[in-house]
Design an enzyme around this catalytic site. Sequence first.
Site, PDB file in Angstrom:
ATOM      1  N   TYR A   1      49.628  17.428  40.926  1.00  0.00           N
ATOM      2  CA  TYR A   1      49.283  16.958  42.807  1.00  0.00           C
ATOM      3  C   TYR A   1      50.910  17.565  43.181  1.00  0.00           C
ATOM      4  O   TYR A   1      51.825  16.021  42.615  1.00  0.00           O
ATOM      5  CB  TYR A   1      49.014  15.963  42.669  1.00  0.00           C
ATOM      6  CG  TYR A   1      47.125  15.717  42.230  1.00  0.00           C
ATOM      7  CD1 TYR A   1      46.707  15.699  40.712  1.00  0.00           C
ATOM      8  CD2 TYR A   1      46.971  16.034  43.728  1.00  0.00           C
ATOM      9  CE1 TYR A   1      45.879  15.249  40.212  1.00  0.00           C
ATOM     10  CE2 TYR A   1      45.155  15.956  43.345  1.00  0.00           C
ATOM     11  CZ  TYR A   1      45.065  15.432  41.651  1.00  0.00           C
ATOM     12  OH  TYR A   1      43.137  15.322  41.248  1.00  0.00           O
TER      13      TYR A   1
ATOM     14  N   LYS B   1      37.020  12.338  43.606  1.00  0.00           N
ATOM     15  CA  LYS B   1      36.289  11.974  43.658  1.00  0.00           C
ATOM     16  C   LYS B   1      34.854  11.712  44.281  1.00  0.00           C
ATOM     17  O   LYS B   1      34.120  10.941  43.800  1.00  0.00           O
ATOM     18  CB  LYS B   1      36.638  10.206  44.340  1.00  0.00           C
ATOM     19  CG  LYS B   1      37.865   9.617  43.706  1.00  0.00           C
ATOM     20  CD  LYS B   1      37.266   9.190  42.832  1.00  0.00           C
ATOM     21  CE  LYS B   1      38.801   7.820  41.940  1.00  0.00           C
ATOM     22  NZ  LYS B   1      38.870   8.252  40.355  1.00  0.00           N
TER      23      LYS B   1
ATOM     24  N   TYR C   1      42.515   6.556  39.518  1.00  0.00           N
ATOM     25  CA  TYR C   1      42.239   8.390  39.305  1.00  0.00           C
ATOM     26  C   TYR C   1      40.942   8.481  38.049  1.00  0.00           C
ATOM     27  O   TYR C   1      40.243   8.753  37.593  1.00  0.00           O
ATOM     28  CB  TYR C   1      43.334   8.522  38.791  1.00  0.00           C
ATOM     29  CG  TYR C   1      42.919   9.621  38.256  1.00  0.00           C
ATOM     30  CD1 TYR C   1      43.459  10.790  39.542  1.00  0.00           C
ATOM     31  CD2 TYR C   1      43.193  10.908  37.301  1.00  0.00           C
ATOM     32  CE1 TYR C   1      42.679  12.275  39.766  1.00  0.00           C
ATOM     33  CE2 TYR C   1      43.043  12.192  37.748  1.00  0.00           C
ATOM     34  CZ  TYR C   1      43.572  12.822  38.824  1.00  0.00           C
ATOM     35  OH  TYR C   1      42.883  13.538  38.559  1.00  0.00           O
TER      36      TYR C   1
ATOM     37  N   PRO D   1      39.568  15.691  48.587  1.00  0.00           N
ATOM     38  CA  PRO D   1      39.607  15.815  47.424  1.00  0.00           C
ATOM     39  C   PRO D   1      40.240  15.300  47.012  1.00  0.00           C
ATOM     40  O   PRO D   1      40.621  15.468  45.630  1.00  0.00           O
ATOM     41  CB  PRO D   1      39.465  17.772  47.011  1.00  0.00           C
ATOM     42  CG  PRO D   1      39.679  18.068  48.607  1.00  0.00           C
ATOM     43  CD  PRO D   1      39.810  16.897  49.664  1.00  0.00           C
TER      44      PRO D   1
ATOM     45  N   HIS E   1      41.603  15.110  29.444  1.00  0.00           N
ATOM     46  CA  HIS E   1      43.379  14.886  29.902  1.00  0.00           C
ATOM     47  C   HIS E   1      43.814  13.333  29.654  1.00  0.00           C
ATOM     48  O   HIS E   1      43.002  12.260  30.345  1.00  0.00           O
ATOM     49  CB  HIS E   1      43.877  15.560  31.174  1.00  0.00           C
ATOM     50  CG  HIS E   1      43.721  16.783  31.296  1.00  0.00           C
ATOM     51  ND1 HIS E   1      44.206  17.432  33.205  1.00  0.00           N
ATOM     52  CD2 HIS E   1      43.714  18.050  30.118  1.00  0.00           C
ATOM     53  CE1 HIS E   1      43.444  18.953  32.352  1.00  0.00           C
ATOM     54  NE2 HIS E   1      43.140  19.289  31.346  1.00  0.00           N
TER      55      HIS E   1
HETATM   56  C1  PHB Z   1      40.167  20.831  40.861  1.00  0.00           C
HETATM   57  O1  PHB Z   1      40.223  21.878  40.116  1.00  0.00           O
HETATM   58  O2  PHB Z   1      38.533  21.686  41.618  1.00  0.00           O
HETATM   59  C2  PHB Z   1      40.264  20.117  41.779  1.00  0.00           C
HETATM   60  C3  PHB Z   1      40.950  18.666  40.591  1.00  0.00           C
HETATM   61  C4  PHB Z   1      41.040  17.850  41.253  1.00  0.00           C
HETATM   62  C5  PHB Z   1      41.467  17.792  42.517  1.00  0.00           C
HETATM   63  C6  PHB Z   1      40.598  18.634  43.361  1.00  0.00           C
HETATM   64  C7  PHB Z   1      40.243  19.874  42.836  1.00  0.00           C
HETATM   65  O3  PHB Z   1      41.505  16.004  42.496  1.00  0.00           O
END
Ligand code: PHB
Length: 398
Positions: free
Chosen positions: A203, A299, A387, A295, A75
Amino acid sequence: MKKLRTQVAIIGGGPSGLLLARMLQQDGIDSVIIERQSAAHVEGRIRAGVMEHGSVEVLERAGVGQGVAEHGLVHGGFDLASDGRLCRIPIEALTGRSVTVYGQTEVTKDLMKAHRAAGTAMFHEASDVTLHDVTTDTPYVTFRQGDADWHIEADFIAGCDGFRGPSRQAIPAAQRREFEKVYPFGWLGILADVPPCRDELIYATSERGFALASMRSETRSRYYIQCRVDEPLEDWPDDRLWDELKTRLGPDVAANITTGPALEKSIAPLRSFVCETMRHGRLFLAGDAAHIVPPTGAKGLNLAVGDVHYLGAALGAFFARNDTRGVENYQTVALRRIWKAERFSWTLTRLLHDFEDDQAFDRRMRTAELDYIFSSEAAQRSIAENYVGLPFEDVLAG
Ligand code: PHB
Ligand code: APR
């Protein structure tokens, strides 16, 4: 009592322990993995799934990069969404690096496969795992497996046993420097065999709280919403969860959401935690045993990979030429990366979630910050740089 001697006794056979054993093996260093759960349990656990570029490189160097190379989704950006308005953070254009979406479950399976092929000594379903004499030159671990009691002598012990394992507790409380923040909400996650709503992650923040649209593959989606930690799962039948996701992600995204039955649904609490005492004599902590991040910044696994990268190099230099610089520097060097990831994860969590004690002013601050990020390349670059992952240092240089 059965006895065994090894160079590094690794407590915990999750991603940290398995990766460390692999790196040591490549340097000709012998290790033993001691894990409380069964192999099937370890390989079935569902966790997050975004790998930094540097983490993918570490897996490649450890000879377990094939799965991520073949099946990982690269990505070059992700979206931030605020009340349905989207802003793409073009991480690759801003940093020259990308991230790879590849489930931690798959990373664990790849590592287990490599260990089975290499015949690594792994003890699963070990109970009463206890660390002894860690501040002496002859530390050892005892545990029980089936009807047998084991005693494993080692030069070093690696505590890779997650947040609730015994390794951190083996450091006397008075000598442990710990920092913790518990958030007043959790994440309710759903995994479903439906195509993702978009080819990159979203997000989102909304008046009803945070939501995340993620994926595991082109046919499997992973979504989350912010929820109360004490909320019963029964209150969230699939239909209600899909409706809530659509509302929080906004009508444009909702139009592309394919719904389907949950393969897995669970609520996880959010926590920030650092135990700065990552070394105690001949015991070293790595991964979730030493730190937890919420989460939001993706990280958790990446920090674990970073620790193991440093610890592997430190132990490699020690056994190859009695070079103690890495073992001396490990804690200091690892903590610099950990605290920055803690900062990033905390900042994103603060920005995107609804906090019950937020006052009107706090909400305006969040809106202003999002408005700034949406309109400033400098702000986006800072997010992108964190990120994709901050660079590794040389643990031997300190
Ligand atoms: C996930 O796909 O489980 C996932 C992706 C990004 C995050 C947290 C969890 O920041
Ligand atoms: N004895 C032996 N093993 C134990 C014990 C014990 N008493 N207690 C826990 N363990 C094992 C757990 O069963 C688990 O398999 O230690 C392992 C720790 O694994 P994780 O919790 O996955 O932690 P870690 O390997 O550091 O992985 C880092 O990245 O995405 C994040 O939080 C996520 O798992 C994650 C991590």
